[in-house]
Scaffold this motif. Structure first.
Motif, PDB file in Angstrom:
ATOM      1  N   LEU A  64       0.830  -1.208   0.000  1.00  0.00           N
ATOM      2  CA  LEU A  64       0.000   0.000   0.000  1.00  0.00           C
ATOM      3  C   LEU A  64       0.863   1.255   0.000  1.00  0.00           C
ATOM      4  N   THR A  83       3.059   1.778  -3.457  1.00  0.00           N
ATOM      5  CA  THR A  83       2.229   2.057  -4.632  1.00  0.00           C
ATOM      6  C   THR A  83       1.553   3.425  -4.532  1.00  0.00           C
ATOM      7  N   TRP A  93      -3.822   3.136 -17.573  1.00  0.00           N
ATOM      8  CA  TRP A  93      -3.807   2.766 -16.162  1.00  0.00           C
ATOM      9  C   TRP A  93      -4.426   3.841 -15.278  1.00  0.00           C
ATOM     10  N   PRO A 152      -7.643   2.285 -13.360  1.00  0.00           N
ATOM     11  CA  PRO A 152      -7.247   1.360 -12.283  1.00  0.00           C
ATOM     12  C   PRO A 152      -6.528   2.058 -11.133  1.00  0.00           C
ATOM     13  N   ALA A 153      -5.712   3.070 -11.446  1.00  0.00           N
ATOM     14  CA  ALA A 153      -5.005   3.796 -10.386  1.00  0.00           C
ATOM     15  C   ALA A 153      -5.991   4.528  -9.482  1.00  0.00           C
ATOM     16  N   TRP A 178      -7.789   2.028  -7.315  1.00  0.00           N
ATOM     17  CA  TRP A 178      -6.930   1.547  -6.237  1.00  0.00           C
ATOM     18  C   TRP A 178      -6.889   2.554  -5.088  1.00  0.00           C
ATOM     19  N   CYS A 179      -6.682   3.814  -5.397  1.00  0.00           N
ATOM     20  CA  CYS A 179      -6.652   4.845  -4.358  1.00  0.00           C
ATOM     21  C   CYS A 179      -7.989   4.949  -3.638  1.00  0.00           C
ATOM     22  N   ALA A 203     -10.235   2.531  -3.287  1.00  0.00           N
ATOM     23  CA  ALA A 203     -10.451   1.340  -2.472  1.00  0.00           C
ATOM     24  C   ALA A 203      -9.674   1.425  -1.158  1.00  0.00           C
ATOM     25  N   VAL A 204      -8.415   1.866  -1.227  1.00  0.00           N
ATOM     26  CA  VAL A 204      -7.606   1.970  -0.006  1.00  0.00           C
ATOM     27  C   VAL A 204      -8.223   2.992   0.949  1.00  0.00           C
TER      28      VAL A 204
END
Length: 529
Positions: free
Chosen positions: A96, A99, A290, A293-294, A297-298, A300-301
């Protein structure tokens, strides 16, 4: 394109006699000045105080009894469970932290500034609040999975923050040269960027592992047995403190082994630059396909690390009413929490400054021993540190017993590594050639420290102080035992209300704790944007 900076040889034999060491390089064979050695030794002895207590308690009934306590299947089980939990949490924190740092610093991520701030906010969520939030929403998470999830989500900023600092300060010319030679983004990241991040990531990983070793709240709520829970159970089960002290010694040995292993991975290369390369920011890399998806990802975290605990607290706040909590008491408790945490952060930063400078600028057994000693208390559970200070106060300083200075000292012992790691990283980022020049102009070691080293490292030291302030506010077990009679912090009130099942009454204290801790966390994230 500006000309590249001259490369400073890293091999001592390749430098002319009398030439200064390369930027970031430690001084081998140089005697430690007294202005650093004396205060660093005092800080190390201060951090080792709980070990003296453990030695006395462990050997109270003889070495044979202590060995019989340690050499059991139960101890081996606790060791395996603690190491497994630490390994999983460290791996998750690295994933985490690295990335998110790379996305927010080196790419054209939409809203990078906001994501950078959001990535630091989990620091404001105590592990026991995160565990409570997930456990109340998903009871099936009880056990290893829940403990690993909660600890990973609250500790990954320990990796994110130092890695972000290195990415912002690193010379982009090396990556540009790699790409000009035909290496793609992935190969450039693995061969050029990642080696520069290794010291920061390794230092952050040590802090995460120590955080897991010493955590009590999350593993207790998740009912996952580790050394800390085993020690606490041993203390509560008997008036004989010898078994718990013996188990605590095993935890200390784990800490020493961990710090020693991290020190061996640092390598001998420097990490600072001496020219204008550090002043030029790196060009943001386009994400292209990307990008979505980036962003996912941010998102979701942030959702699992911040929004879930907040949503759970919001639910309990909505369930409660004005009869379940006292606003005046909440305000008084918040003020006490801020004052105690500020005192703890100030003392911890003061003790960490000489140790961090020694660790960054000097090699040798003495420097290594001083740094390792500073990490000793952080792996001890807060209850062990608290009882060691009670033992010391009752026998040698009775006026301090159940007084605020004793609690502040406990914070300094517990969180000294947080400030030491930040100070060491900040000093490494400043070129030692400037200190060499000051000494050649006749400045004393004290003046060099005051006029050169500290001003250059001040932003990193301040960030470490803010981080220490946050963790002091969240500390629970030592505060429960050492607080003066009648004094409460937000953490102790939250624990008291939760222990009686009054979740609605506990929610305002949890919300206030997160809100107050979010301010320095926000400033840490903003400082790096």
């Amino acid at each position: 394109m500006p000309s590249a900076d001259p490369v400073v040889p890293t091999d001592p034999a390749a430098r002319p006699t009398g030439a200064p060491a390369p930027a970031g390089r430690s001084r081998a064979g140089r005697r430690l000045p007294a202005v650093l050695l004396v205060p660093a030794a005092i800080a190390a002895l201060f951090a080792l105080l709980p070990l003296g207590y453990l030695a006395v308690r462990s050997l109270e009934r003889g070495p044979a009894f202590a060995w019989d306590v340690i050499a059991t299947g139960r101890t081996a089980q606790l060791l395996g469970r603690s190491l497994l939990l630490a390994a999983v949490v460290v791996a998750g924190a690295l994933l985490l932290g690295i990335t998110l740092a790379w996305l927010t610093v080196r790419t054209a991520l939409p809203g990078a500034r906001a994501w950078s701030v959001l990535a630091t906010l989990p620091l404001a969520v105590p592990s026991y609040v995160a565990a409570f939030a997930w456990l109340s929403a998903f009871p099936a998470l009880e056990g290893f999975n829940g403990a690993a999830l909660a600890l990973t989500l609250v500790s990954f900023p320990y990796v994110y923050l130092p890695v972000t600092a290195v990415l912002r300060g690193a010379d982009p010319a090396q990556e540009e040269v790699s790409r000009s030679l035909g290496h793609g983004p992935v190969k450039t990241f693995l061969r050029v960027t990642l080696p520069q991040l290794r010291p920061a990531a390794a230092g952050g990983s040590v802090l995460v592992a120590l955080y897991v070793f010493s955590d009590f709240g999350a593993v207790s709520l998740m009912r996952y047995d580790t050394f800390t829970r085993g020690i606490y159970t041993s203390y509560r089960a008997s008036f004989d403190r010898t078994p718990a002290a013996a188990l605590s010694l095993v935890l200390v040995l784990m800490t020493v082994a961990l710090v020693a292993a991290e020190a061996r991975t640092r390598g001998r290369a420097g990490h600072a630059r001496t020219g204008n390369g550090t002043s030029r920011p790196a060009a943001a890399l386009p994400l292209g396909a990307w990008r979505t998806p980036a962003l996912l990802w941010c998102t979701a975290v942030t959702a699992v690390a911040v929004l879930t605990p907040l949503a759970t607290l919001g639910y309990w706040l909505a369930v409660g009413n004005s009869a379940t909590w006292d606003p005046g008491r909440l305000i008084d408790t918040a003020g006490t929490t801020l004052a105690v945490a500020a005192a703890g952060a100030a003392l911890t930063t003061l003790l960490a400054l000489p140790v961090g400078v020694v660790a960054a600028r000097h090699r040798g057994r003495t420097a290594h021993l001083l740094e390792q000693s500073a990490y000793a208390g952080h792996a001890l559970p807060g209850i062990t540190v608290a009882l060691s200070l009670v033992f010391f106060a009752v026998r040698y300083a009775e006026p301090l017993y159940q007084e605020l200075p004793l609690l502040v000292c406990a914070y300094a012992v517990l969180f000294l590594p947080v400030a030491v790691a930040a100070t060491r990283a900040a000093v490494l980022q400043s070129p030692p050639v400037l200190e060499d020049v000051a000494q050649s102009l006749g400045r004393s070691p004290l003046r060099v420290l005051r006029e050169v080293t500290v001003p250059l490292a001040a932003p990193g030291v301040a960030a470490g102080a803010a981080l220490t302030f946050v963790v002091c506010m969240k500390e629970l077990p030592a505060t429960l035992l050492l607080r003066p009679t009648g004094m409460d912090t937000l953490a102790t009130r939250l624990w008291t209300e939760t222990g009686t099942g009054s979740f609605a009454a506990a929610a305002p204290y949890a919300a206030a704790l997160i809100l107050l801790a979010a301010v320095p966390s926000y400033l840490l994230g903003r400082h790096r944007t």
